[in-house]
Design a protein around this motif. Structure first.
Motif, PDB file in Angstrom:
ATOM      1  N   PHE A 164     -61.002  21.594   7.988  1.00  0.00           N
ATOM      2  CA  PHE A 164     -59.757  22.323   7.748  1.00  0.00           C
ATOM      3  C   PHE A 164     -59.111  22.687   9.083  1.00  0.00           C
ATOM      4  CE2 PHE A 164     -62.574  23.363   4.138  1.00  0.00           C
ATOM      5  CZ  PHE A 164     -61.823  22.803   3.113  1.00  0.00           C
ATOM      6  N   ASN A 165     -57.903  22.222   9.278  1.00  0.00           N
ATOM      7  CA  ASN A 165     -57.151  22.501  10.495  1.00  0.00           C
ATOM      8  C   ASN A 165     -55.997  23.437  10.155  1.00  0.00           C
ATOM      9  OD1 ASN A 165     -56.046  22.345  13.096  1.00  0.00           O
ATOM     10  ND2 ASN A 165     -54.753  20.604  12.515  1.00  0.00           N
ATOM     11  N   GLN A 166     -56.070  24.665  10.656  1.00  0.00           N
ATOM     12  CA  GLN A 166     -55.015  25.627  10.336  1.00  0.00           C
ATOM     13  C   GLN A 166     -53.694  25.188  10.942  1.00  0.00           C
ATOM     14  OE1 GLN A 166     -55.890  29.898  10.727  1.00  0.00           O
ATOM     15  NE2 GLN A 166     -53.818  30.188  11.510  1.00  0.00           N
ATOM     16  N   VAL A 167     -52.674  25.085  10.106  1.00  0.00           N
ATOM     17  CA  VAL A 167     -51.372  24.615  10.576  1.00  0.00           C
ATOM     18  C   VAL A 167     -50.301  25.695  10.522  1.00  0.00           C
ATOM     19  CG1 VAL A 167     -51.832  22.207   9.962  1.00  0.00           C
ATOM     20  CG2 VAL A 167     -50.798  23.732   8.265  1.00  0.00           C
ATOM     21  N   TRP A 168     -50.579  26.786   9.802  1.00  0.00           N
ATOM     22  CA  TRP A 168     -49.544  27.817   9.677  1.00  0.00           C
ATOM     23  C   TRP A 168     -50.168  29.160   9.338  1.00  0.00           C
ATOM     24  CZ3 TRP A 168     -47.417  30.424   5.211  1.00  0.00           C
ATOM     25  CH2 TRP A 168     -46.205  31.104   5.454  1.00  0.00           C
ATOM     26  N   ASN A 169     -49.608  30.198   9.956  1.00  0.00           N
ATOM     27  CA  ASN A 169     -50.051  31.566   9.708  1.00  0.00           C
ATOM     28  C   ASN A 169     -48.809  32.440   9.645  1.00  0.00           C
ATOM     29  OD1 ASN A 169     -51.081  34.141   9.699  1.00  0.00           O
ATOM     30  ND2 ASN A 169     -52.483  33.831  11.401  1.00  0.00           N
ATOM     31  N   SER A 170     -48.540  32.978   8.479  1.00  0.00           N
ATOM     32  CA  SER A 170     -47.316  33.768   8.301  1.00  0.00           C
ATOM     33  C   SER A 170     -47.329  35.041   9.124  1.00  0.00           C
ATOM     34  CB  SER A 170     -47.131  34.114   6.817  1.00  0.00           C
ATOM     35  OG  SER A 170     -48.193  34.943   6.362  1.00  0.00           O
ATOM     36  N   GLU A 171     -48.521  35.468   9.549  1.00  0.00           N
ATOM     37  CA  GLU A 171     -48.621  36.709  10.315  1.00  0.00           C
ATOM     38  C   GLU A 171     -48.232  36.517  11.779  1.00  0.00           C
ATOM     39  OE1 GLU A 171     -52.554  38.159   9.745  1.00  0.00           O
ATOM     40  OE2 GLU A 171     -52.329  38.395   7.583  1.00  0.00           O
ATOM     41  N   LEU A 172     -48.214  35.256  12.235  1.00  0.00           N
ATOM     42  CA  LEU A 172     -47.761  35.004  13.591  1.00  0.00           C
ATOM     43  C   LEU A 172     -46.244  35.145  13.654  1.00  0.00           C
ATOM     44  CD1 LEU A 172     -49.841  31.865  14.633  1.00  0.00           C
ATOM     45  CD2 LEU A 172     -50.183  34.218  15.362  1.00  0.00           C
ATOM     46  N   THR A 173     -45.771  35.879  14.605  1.00  0.00           N
ATOM     47  CA  THR A 173     -44.323  36.031  14.744  1.00  0.00           C
ATOM     48  C   THR A 173     -43.734  34.763  15.338  1.00  0.00           C
ATOM     49  OG1 THR A 173     -44.488  36.940  16.978  1.00  0.00           O
ATOM     50  CG2 THR A 173     -44.605  38.497  15.149  1.00  0.00           C
ATOM     51  N   GLU A 174     -42.456  34.587  15.126  1.00  0.00           N
ATOM     52  CA  GLU A 174     -41.778  33.418  15.678  1.00  0.00           C
ATOM     53  C   GLU A 174     -41.871  33.414  17.202  1.00  0.00           C
ATOM     54  OE1 GLU A 174     -37.303  31.449  15.775  1.00  0.00           O
ATOM     55  OE2 GLU A 174     -37.793  33.016  14.307  1.00  0.00           O
ATOM     56  N   GLU A 175     -41.854  34.613  17.805  1.00  0.00           N
ATOM     57  CA  GLU A 175     -41.936  34.698  19.265  1.00  0.00           C
ATOM     58  C   GLU A 175     -43.285  34.196  19.775  1.00  0.00           C
ATOM     59  OE1 GLU A 175     -41.646  38.055  22.830  1.00  0.00           O
ATOM     60  OE2 GLU A 175     -41.220  38.594  20.755  1.00  0.00           O
ATOM     61  N   LYS A 176     -44.378  34.582  19.098  1.00  0.00           N
ATOM     62  CA  LYS A 176     -45.701  34.132  19.507  1.00  0.00           C
ATOM     63  C   LYS A 176     -45.828  32.618  19.339  1.00  0.00           C
ATOM     64  CE  LYS A 176     -48.316  38.381  18.606  1.00  0.00           C
ATOM     65  NZ  LYS A 176     -49.413  38.990  17.813  1.00  0.00           N
ATOM     66  N   ASP A 177     -45.263  32.115  18.265  1.00  0.00           N
ATOM     67  CA  ASP A 177     -45.327  30.677  18.029  1.00  0.00           C
ATOM     68  C   ASP A 177     -44.552  29.927  19.107  1.00  0.00           C
ATOM     69  OD1 ASP A 177     -46.346  28.611  16.454  1.00  0.00           O
ATOM     70  OD2 ASP A 177     -44.448  28.395  15.392  1.00  0.00           O
ATOM     71  N   ARG A 178     -43.422  30.498  19.517  1.00  0.00           N
ATOM     72  CA  ARG A 178     -42.619  29.877  20.560  1.00  0.00           C
ATOM     73  C   ARG A 178     -43.365  29.879  21.895  1.00  0.00           C
ATOM     74  NH1 ARG A 178     -38.685  33.042  20.310  1.00  0.00           N
ATOM     75  NH2 ARG A 178     -37.504  31.931  18.743  1.00  0.00           N
ATOM     76  N   GLU A 179     -44.038  31.009  22.200  1.00  0.00           N
ATOM     77  CA  GLU A 179     -44.818  31.103  23.440  1.00  0.00           C
ATOM     78  C   GLU A 179     -45.946  30.067  23.446  1.00  0.00           C
ATOM     79  OE1 GLU A 179     -46.175  35.080  23.644  1.00  0.00           O
ATOM     80  OE2 GLU A 179     -44.228  35.913  24.259  1.00  0.00           O
ATOM     81  N   LYS A 180     -46.582  29.902  22.298  1.00  0.00           N
ATOM     82  CA  LYS A 180     -47.662  28.934  22.178  1.00  0.00           C
ATOM     83  C   LYS A 180     -47.142  27.523  22.414  1.00  0.00           C
ATOM     84  CE  LYS A 180     -51.186  27.519  18.802  1.00  0.00           C
ATOM     85  NZ  LYS A 180     -51.704  27.750  17.422  1.00  0.00           N
ATOM     86  N   HIS A 181     -45.980  27.231  21.855  1.00  0.00           N
ATOM     87  CA  HIS A 181     -45.411  25.900  22.020  1.00  0.00           C
ATOM     88  C   HIS A 181     -44.979  25.661  23.466  1.00  0.00           C
ATOM     89  CE1 HIS A 181     -43.547  22.170  20.907  1.00  0.00           C
ATOM     90  NE2 HIS A 181     -42.366  22.574  21.352  1.00  0.00           N
ATOM     91  N   LEU A 182     -44.455  26.696  24.126  1.00  0.00           N
ATOM     92  CA  LEU A 182     -44.049  26.552  25.518  1.00  0.00           C
ATOM     93  C   LEU A 182     -45.254  26.261  26.409  1.00  0.00           C
ATOM     94  CD1 LEU A 182     -41.407  29.423  25.882  1.00  0.00           C
ATOM     95  CD2 LEU A 182     -40.991  26.955  25.910  1.00  0.00           C
ATOM     96  N   LYS A 183     -46.382  26.903  26.120  1.00  0.00           N
ATOM     97  CA  LYS A 183     -47.603  26.654  26.883  1.00  0.00           C
ATOM     98  C   LYS A 183     -48.064  25.213  26.674  1.00  0.00           C
ATOM     99  CE  LYS A 183     -52.377  28.225  27.492  1.00  0.00           C
ATOM    100  NZ  LYS A 183     -53.422  29.181  27.019  1.00  0.00           N
ATOM    101  N   TYR A 184     -48.001  24.764  25.440  1.00  0.00           N
ATOM    102  CA  TYR A 184     -48.383  23.388  25.104  1.00  0.00           C
ATOM    103  C   TYR A 184     -47.485  22.394  25.835  1.00  0.00           C
ATOM    104  CZ  TYR A 184     -48.749  19.188  22.133  1.00  0.00           C
ATOM    105  OH  TYR A 184     -48.892  17.907  21.662  1.00  0.00           O
ATOM    106  N   THR A 185     -46.183  22.671  25.830  1.00  0.00           N
ATOM    107  CA  THR A 185     -45.226  21.805  26.512  1.00  0.00           C
ATOM    108  C   THR A 185     -45.493  21.762  28.014  1.00  0.00           C
ATOM    109  OG1 THR A 185     -43.551  22.330  24.839  1.00  0.00           O
ATOM    110  CG2 THR A 185     -42.777  21.356  26.899  1.00  0.00           C
TER     111      THR A 185
END
Length: 268
Positions: A164-185
């Motif tokens: 099972f690969n977690q793909v979404w968590n409603s408790e994560l804010t959009e800002e945290k998700d954006r920060e995570k994506h920026l780090k990945y980028t």
């Protein structure tokens, strides 16, 4: 609410498609209605491996053991049906439930509107019934999504081979998700900026057999300490998700590859 994508373990045995049953397999992957007059089909062994409750097969067409069927039947209701396979005590888990719940405002898409990755989708929580166990979305027919309720059933029954690969968590804010994506980028950009000479896949693959590791964008390939070939996909958590591929995605054959350091392969 959290949503996971469901897949099979890397070391279970793998079954191959039966060309004579193409239409039936296509229906199992795409059809959201029960298949009437099911008479079973034969499948061929593609790769030997361990006997597990989730058996390797084509994306979107899940095969499970008889024990897994017994463990899940009572709870899964009309969200899926079980279709027997001839000459083996195993079954297709035909997921029937479809939920139109993707948040297209947050989900990354290509210029043509296609979803870039089944692992980077955002869902609309209010559209997912609270009692949901397992479902598909109309836009990604090869991916099967599950909730924590389904995962708990698998754990309680000690079912093996499920990943099972977690793909979404409603408790994560959009800002945290954006920060995570920026780090990945940024990690991907660093890989690109520090790459040396690039070579074609065929040559790189031969050098991998000599102990070198190669990368191309988010992809990485190398051998482990036992000489097994692994393909890594850099996840949004900035760690590689490793598989022992039964085939190489054709698109990777056209990529250019450069030498990188070997990684410690960790199976999540």
């Amino acid at each position: 609410m959290k949503i996971w994508e469901m897949n099979s373990d890397h070391d279970s045995y793998v079954l191959a498609d039966n060309p004579e049953a193409d239409d039936l397999i296509r229906s199992i992957k795409n059809d959201e209605h029960p298949l009437k007059d099911w008479n079973g089909i034969y499948l061929n062994l593609l790769r030997k491996g361990k006997e597990k409750d989730y058996i390797g097969y084509l994306p979107g067409a899940t095969i499970i053991s008889e024990y897994a069927k017994q463990a899940l039947t009572a709870q899964i209701g009309d969200e899926a049906e079980f279709l027997f396979i001839l000459d083996r005590p195993i079954h297709f888990l035909h997921v029937l439930k479809r939920i139109d719940c993707i948040d297209f405002d947050l989900t990354e898409r290509t210029e043509s509107g296609l979803i870039k990755s089944s692992e980077r989708v955002h869902f609309i929580r209010e559209k997912i019934p609270v009692d949901t166990l397992i479902f598909k979305v109309p836009e990604i027919r090869t991916s099967i999504y599950v909730t924590e309720k389904f995962i708990n059933l698998v754990k309680q029954a000690n079912l093996t081979g499920f990943v099972f690969n977690q793909v979404w968590n409603s408790e994560l804010t959009e800002e945290k998700d954006r920060e995570k994506h920026l780090k990945y980028t940024a990690v991907l950009a660093d890989i690109e900026q520090n790459k040396g000479d690039e070579i074609a896949y065929r040559i790189a693959r031969e050098l991998v057999n000599q102990g070198l590791a190669f990368a191309s964008g988010k992809w990485k390939m190398q051998l482990d300490s036992k000489g097994n070939f692994w393909l890594g996909d850099l996840t949004e958590d900035c760690v590689y998700s490793w598989i022992m591929p039964t085939f190489i995605p054709p698109v990777l054959l056209g990529y250019q590859w450069h030498v990188v350091e070997n990684s410690e392969i960790t199976i999540q």
